[in-house]
Each structure stands twice: as structure tokens, then as C-alpha cells.
Design a protein around this motif. Sequence first.
Motif, mmCIF file in Angstrom:
data_model
loop_
_atom_site.group_PDB
_atom_site.id
_atom_site.type_symbol
_atom_site.label_atom_id
_atom_site.label_comp_id
_atom_site.label_asym_id
_atom_site.label_seq_id
_atom_site.Cartn_x
_atom_site.Cartn_y
_atom_site.Cartn_z
ATOM 1 N N LYS A 186 0.825 -1.202 0.000
ATOM 2 C CA LYS A 186 0.000 0.000 0.000
ATOM 3 C C LYS A 186 0.862 1.258 0.000
ATOM 4 O O LYS A 186 0.658 2.169 -0.802
ATOM 5 C CB LYS A 186 -0.879 -0.044 1.262
ATOM 6 N N ASN A 187 1.840 1.299 0.884
ATOM 7 C CA ASN A 187 2.548 2.555 1.135
ATOM 8 C C ASN A 187 3.898 2.679 0.449
ATOM 9 O O ASN A 187 4.379 3.790 0.243
ATOM 10 C CB ASN A 187 2.689 2.758 2.645
ATOM 11 N N GLU A 188 4.524 1.564 0.088
ATOM 12 C CA GLU A 188 5.797 1.686 -0.634
ATOM 13 C C GLU A 188 5.590 1.483 -2.128
ATOM 14 O O GLU A 188 6.103 2.248 -2.945
ATOM 15 C CB GLU A 188 6.825 0.694 -0.088
ATOM 16 N N VAL A 189 4.870 0.420 -2.485
ATOM 17 C CA VAL A 189 4.630 0.163 -3.910
ATOM 18 C C VAL A 189 3.620 1.158 -4.458
ATOM 19 O O VAL A 189 3.736 1.598 -5.605
ATOM 20 C CB VAL A 189 4.141 -1.289 -4.118
ATOM 21 N N GLY A 190 2.614 1.478 -3.636
ATOM 22 C CA GLY A 190 1.606 2.429 -4.088
ATOM 23 C C GLY A 190 0.311 1.780 -4.555
ATOM 24 O O GLY A 190 -0.444 2.390 -5.318
ATOM 25 N N GLY A 191 0.078 0.549 -4.133
ATOM 26 C CA GLY A 191 -1.190 -0.102 -4.461
ATOM 27 C C GLY A 191 -1.063 -1.132 -5.568
ATOM 28 O O GLY A 191 0.011 -1.334 -6.145
ATOM 29 N N ILE B 20 4.420 -3.040 -12.530
ATOM 30 C CA ILE B 20 5.769 -3.590 -12.305
ATOM 31 C C ILE B 20 5.805 -5.057 -12.729
ATOM 32 O O ILE B 20 6.731 -5.509 -13.416
ATOM 33 C CB ILE B 20 6.169 -3.433 -10.823
ATOM 34 N N ASN B 21 4.782 -5.807 -12.326
ATOM 35 C CA ASN B 21 4.752 -7.229 -12.672
ATOM 36 C C ASN B 21 4.683 -7.447 -14.182
ATOM 37 O O ASN B 21 5.306 -8.373 -14.718
ATOM 38 C CB ASN B 21 3.565 -7.919 -11.978
ATOM 39 N N GLN B 22 3.925 -6.600 -14.871
ATOM 40 C CA GLN B 22 3.852 -6.714 -16.337
ATOM 41 C C GLN B 22 5.223 -6.472 -16.970
ATOM 42 O O GLN B 22 5.629 -7.191 -17.882
ATOM 43 C CB GLN B 22 2.821 -5.719 -16.889
ATOM 44 N N ARG B 23 5.916 -5.466 -16.472
ATOM 45 C CA ARG B 23 7.261 -5.182 -17.009
ATOM 46 C C ARG B 23 8.205 -6.348 -16.782
ATOM 47 O O ARG B 23 8.956 -6.746 -17.663
ATOM 48 C CB ARG B 23 7.831 -3.918 -16.345
ATOM 49 N N LYS B 24 8.171 -6.891 -15.569
ATOM 50 C CA LYS B 24 9.085 -8.000 -15.247
ATOM 51 C C LYS B 24 8.821 -9.192 -16.170
ATOM 52 O O LYS B 24 9.751 -9.758 -16.764
ATOM 53 C CB LYS B 24 8.917 -8.421 -13.785
ATOM 54 N N ALA B 25 7.557 -9.574 -16.268
ATOM 55 C CA ALA B 25 7.214 -10.749 -17.080
ATOM 56 C C ALA B 25 7.535 -10.496 -18.548
ATOM 57 O O ALA B 25 8.092 -11.362 -19.236
ATOM 58 C CB ALA B 25 5.740 -11.092 -16.897
ATOM 59 N N ALA B 26 7.201 -9.309 -19.049
ATOM 60 C CA ALA B 26 7.459 -9.000 -20.460
ATOM 61 C C ALA B 26 8.945 -9.128 -20.777
ATOM 62 O O ALA B 26 9.335 -9.657 -21.828
ATOM 63 C CB ALA B 26 6.956 -7.589 -20.784
ATOM 64 N N ARG B 27 9.768 -8.641 -19.862
ATOM 65 C CA ARG B 27 11.218 -8.680 -20.078
ATOM 66 C C ARG B 27 11.721 -10.126 -20.156
ATOM 67 O O ARG B 27 12.518 -10.480 -21.024
ATOM 68 C CB ARG B 27 11.898 -7.922 -18.924
ATOM 69 N N LEU B 28 11.233 -10.970 -19.280
ATOM 70 C CA LEU B 28 11.709 -12.359 -19.267
ATOM 71 C C LEU B 28 11.177 -13.136 -20.478
ATOM 72 O O LEU B 28 11.939 -13.855 -21.144
ATOM 73 C CB LEU B 28 11.308 -13.051 -17.960
#
Lengths: 362, 362
Positions: free
Chosen positions: B256-261, B268-276
Motif C-alpha cells: 500500500k505505502n511503498e509500492v503504491g497499491g 511492475i509485474n507486467q514489465r518484469k514478465a514482459a522482459r523475461l
Amino acid sequence: MSRLFNFCAGPAALPQTVLERARDEMLDWQGRGLSVMEMSHRSEAFISIAEQAEADLRSLLAIPDHYKVLFMQGGASSQFAMLPLNLGGQGGTANYIYTGIWGQKAIQEGQRYLPTHLAASSEANGLTRVPTPSEIQLSTDAAYLHYTSNETIGGLQFDYIPEVSDDLPLVCDMSSDILSGPIDVSRFGVIYAGAQKNIGPAGLTLVIIREDLLDRAQAQTPTMFQYRVCADHASMYNTPPTFAWYLAGLVFDWLKNEVGGLEAMAQINQRKAARLYHTIDTLDFYSNPIAKPNRSQMNVPFRLADASLEKTFLKEAEAAGLLNLAGHRSVGGMRASLYNAVPEAAVDALTAFMTDFAHKWG
Amino acid sequence: MSRLFNFCAGPAALPQTVLERARDEMLDWQGRGLSVMEMSHRSEAFISIAEQAEADLRSLLAIPDHYKVLFMQGGASSQFAMLPLNLGGQGGTANYIYTGIWGQKAIQEGQRYLPTHLAASSEANGLTRVPTPSEIQLSTDAAYLHYTSNETIGGLQFDYIPEVSDDLPLVCDMSSDILSGPIDVSRFGVIYAGAQKNIGPAGLTLVIIREDLLDRAQAQTPTMFQYRVCADHASMYNTPPTFAWYLAGLVFDWLKNEVGGLEAMAQINQRKAARLYHTIDTLDFYSNPIAKPNRSQMNVPFRLADASLEKTFLKEAEAAGLLNLAGHRSVGGMRASLYNAVPEAAVDALTAFMTDFAHKWG
């Protein structure tokens, strides 16, 4: 940071050195670059933690080879169903000894899965002494005999192990006194205990079971409730509570290598309990209703002669750094739990406080 | 101390700041003089931890008020029995969609407590794509429809939520993709998830259930397996896994407070998966068999063109600080799990390693 004295009945105090190790290893366990919490339960590193914990427990309790040690979840309350489900597949009657609230809960859940028989009860004496051996009357077709070695709320502890014939499994809920001293495991069919008193953090349940009892389950038993499944998969049929298992291992290591084993632990526990009961008995201001041979060494309930002072007692105790002395919400009064990790200094501080309080208000 | 990149499928990586807080608070939580592990679950301090965790989870997932959140034990494998036991009291047929090993386990346990119907299956396509909406064929008397939103072993993820009529509870095992992005909870009757991927440590199981479903339990359901009992006692019918609950709360706070929801987390997860997947697709050296719309963003299985290099790959990866890249023991190959707590830097390091390895050995 200052650590206070914690007399909580559970989740309960843990040894300070255990918490320090857990803290120091939190982000990086032994240079592996990750926390124990982040390890696969099937990794070589975690398997070594799990196996060491079991080996240390077996050593501490001298568990014979024909007993399995299961690391389960769900607390003693889950065992209340697991027992009749796992031991009732051949029919028979579940026999129970009733000495308090936890035994009663075991009976109530047991009745849902097997006919039950009350083999003995402390009801007539107001739950102040355990039945004598001769008062235990089994049914003819007993599937097992269940008792609660220490009633956490009532503060009533068995001072003997009930004698049963070789073919009757003796089952014991040892949640609040396991590891407080040596026990003869060979006398039992099943021993079980929630972890959050003398073992480790809440969320782990230990079951010690004689191997020949693993194949008596009722057909309806959920897979995750089956002792056989758990035993055949070394408690890893699914992901176990790895961090709780690791912490239990640290506690076993502490007991073995810092305390010096369960004989030494028993002597410390005897001293702690004797000191507190002595204070209660020598000051008219306090009372404990339990018959002396059955007074619990782990949970010491007591009342003030003037019940109107209870809130003041708790408030002043907390101000003096003595935490969690309120009795269980179902019975009120006071209760000091003196589990293994409660140091003798805590009992010294408590008895000194109680003496001062009695002189001030008595 | 050096933290390595951990691609474990579960128990999985946790956010470093969560581990740091747990470490710093290990011996003394917020000046109370004791560890969270040592607190009574009924203390004001722990209740505040528990309630804050639930409030943060409700906020993250926008859980409607007529849903209960249950903090249970036993993992998804226990839910496989709890579901037909808790939802099957009115009879009917348990409907399942089969897309992989975890769904199969749910079906096998479900068959023990209700008649079952296979509403759709990915078997014919080798578990490489999820059924289309039109392929889902319910039985007439369905008690519920169960599916697995993300198959952790196969790396197969639903890209839609199955449409069902209002009176049919949709049940989803979200163990490995809950909290990876926003979901519309109101579409579901029951959502459940083991904690050890995106929530916290192993030993905690989340259940989110619509209130009107709490009273459909079969008579044989063990008390500790009853959603109604758990709901009525705010998940404290007996002692819950307090430390795991606390850690889940720290993870929710981080999200909630560091990632922002969860919108931010999803990006972020989409970017990670797309890259791999881009690395896998652009190098002939690697392959992934899953239909592109159903490729899991959480668990990315892949194979080397030359299977004889697998051991070398794992060994060199570990030497490069990339841990736990072996595929599940039942299927072999490689698997990189990219749960929330796996940072983008880990994926950068992995894809760089994979590129180098392909050039060296390809």
C-alpha cells in the motif's frame, strides 16, 4: 530496547537467545543470501533445518524409533477432530478423562466422530484435583483413552501417567507442559501439543505417534488431517509452516545446549513453581484452589482475598514490568504462566511484587 | 550480509523492508517489551496488528463489506477439502475447471466429499492454454465452480474471470497470483490463497468469502474447518498463527505505502514478465510452451534447447547469485517465479545471465 517479564499463557515468552538468533538470521541465513522464510521447503538448506529440529526433539524426549514426529498446523483444536478421525476407523468408543476446559473441548469435538465415554471426571471436586488411577473406568470397546496432562486455564496438572493395557492407545494433549521435563514417550499412543507455549510460535502443532496407529483413519478424514499422509511425506505433503518449524528448532537447540536438557529444565521449573506457590500459601492475601499434588508447574492461577483489588493489581504489575497476569477471560482472577522460557528472575520479580502489594493493600 | 536474487516458487522472496522491520521489532515490538510472537492473540497490541492487516488487505483489494476475510491455517491443500465440506451442505455437484496440477489436486479431494463435474479442461491442449468462456459447460445442479487462476507449476494463468449466474458461487484458488494486481472481488463467492507466494510466510491461508455462503456446511465438517466458526470468531476461534499474520500485515503495508497499491504493482509485474518472456522468445536457446495470452506473469517455466545443459545452467546461475531456478520436481526444466517481492533488478540480472549463457553455450 527493554525486555519485560511476560507471564502470558500463550502465545508465550520465548528464550531471548532464540529471538536474537532469529533476528540476526532474518535477512540472510548462514550466508545463503535469503531468509529461512524465503526458502523452498524442499531445499537442501531447509531440509537440514527441519531434520535437525526433529533430531534434537527426539534426543530431548528420548523418542523411540517406532514413533513418528509430525509437524502439523491448526493447533490442539484441530487435533480434537483429528484424533477420533484418525483412530476411529475400526469403530469403538473414544474414552476421555475430564479435568478442565481443554479436555471438555476435546470431548465435544470427539462426540461428533465417535461414540464417547467419560472414563473419569474432576467435575465433582470442582476441577481441583485429577482423578485417581482407580477412578478411571474404561468402556469395554475403547478406541483410545484421552487426557489433558495440564489444564492451562484451571492450572490442574496430572502427577502420574494413567496405566492402560498395551493394546489401548493412551492419547495426551500436552500443549501446555510438553518439554517442561522428561516424559516416558513409550507409555503413549499419541502425544500432541500446540507450539505456542513451550515449543515455538503459534501456527505449529507437534504430534508424536506410535507407527502402528497410523492406519486406523475413518474414510471421511480430510487428506490434510491424515496422520498417515503427513508421516509418509515427512510433514511436507504440502508446504509446512517453515519459519515456525525453524524457530521450534532454535528452541530445541536452546533446551539441549543452553539449558542442558529436560532434567535440568524440570529442576528450574520446579524451583520457579515452588517459589510462586510458597508466596501464595504464606500470604493470606492470595489463594490457589488446586490440590497440592495436582498444582500446575506451568500455569498458576490465583485470586486476591479482596477481588475488588484485581484491576489495581494488574495495573501496578504492568507498571512494574510484569505482563499478562490476568486470568483466562472465562474464569477471571490472576494467572502466571511459568513456561520454560520464563526465567527464574521473572518469578523473583513477581513474588517480590506480590509480597509488596499484599503489604500495601492487605 | 548479501541478499541474493530468489526466484523460488514458494515459500518465496519477501520484500527486504518487510524483513528489516521484522528483524528490528523481533525482541521488542514498539516498546512493549516483548516480541509479536510472545503476545496473546487476545491482547490489545496483537488485535491492533490483526485488524490493521485486514483493513489494509480490504483497502488493497477493495473487498466489499459483505465479504469476510479469514486468516486460516493448512494451506490451499486444506481448502481443497474445506470447499466441498463448507459449500456442499445443500447437495449439488462440485464443478471444476482443470488447467494443471493444483486444479487436479482440488478435484481429487473434492471428489471425496461431493459428486464432481469437469466443466472444462485444458488436457487436450497439453495444459498450454486455458479454456475459452464458451468451452465451460456447467452441470445443472452445480454447487460451485472452482478454478485455479494461476497454475504455479505449469505457468498457465487465466486472462479472464469466468462468467457465472448470480446464484452460482465462483471459487478461485489464487495462491500464486493474489495481490499481483487488482481483482474484482464481487465476481467471486470464495477466493483462497496460501500465503507463501505474495502474502507472507508459509503457515497462513487467506480466505475471502461472501457472507451468504457461510451456512452451507456439511454436518461432518470439523469445527476448525468451518468457515462460519472462523468468521464468527474473527479468525481467533483458537490461537491463530500470529507471527505469520503480523508479517502478512507488513507485506500489505509495503504494497500500500511503498509500492503504491495494486495498479502500480501490476505495472511492475507486467514489465518484469514482459522482459523475461522477451528474452525467452528472442533467443532460440530457450522456449516456453504456453499460449501467449495465458502465459503466467508470476511463474515462468522455460526449457533449454539442449536439455543436457540444465545442470550447468542452474550451477552457473547460482554462482551468479540467481537462486531457485529449477522447475518443479514433477516436470523438470527451469522456472523463474516473479512474485511481487522479486525486484525488477532481479529480472534484469536473470535476463542478462540468460543472454550470456545462450551466447556461451548456444
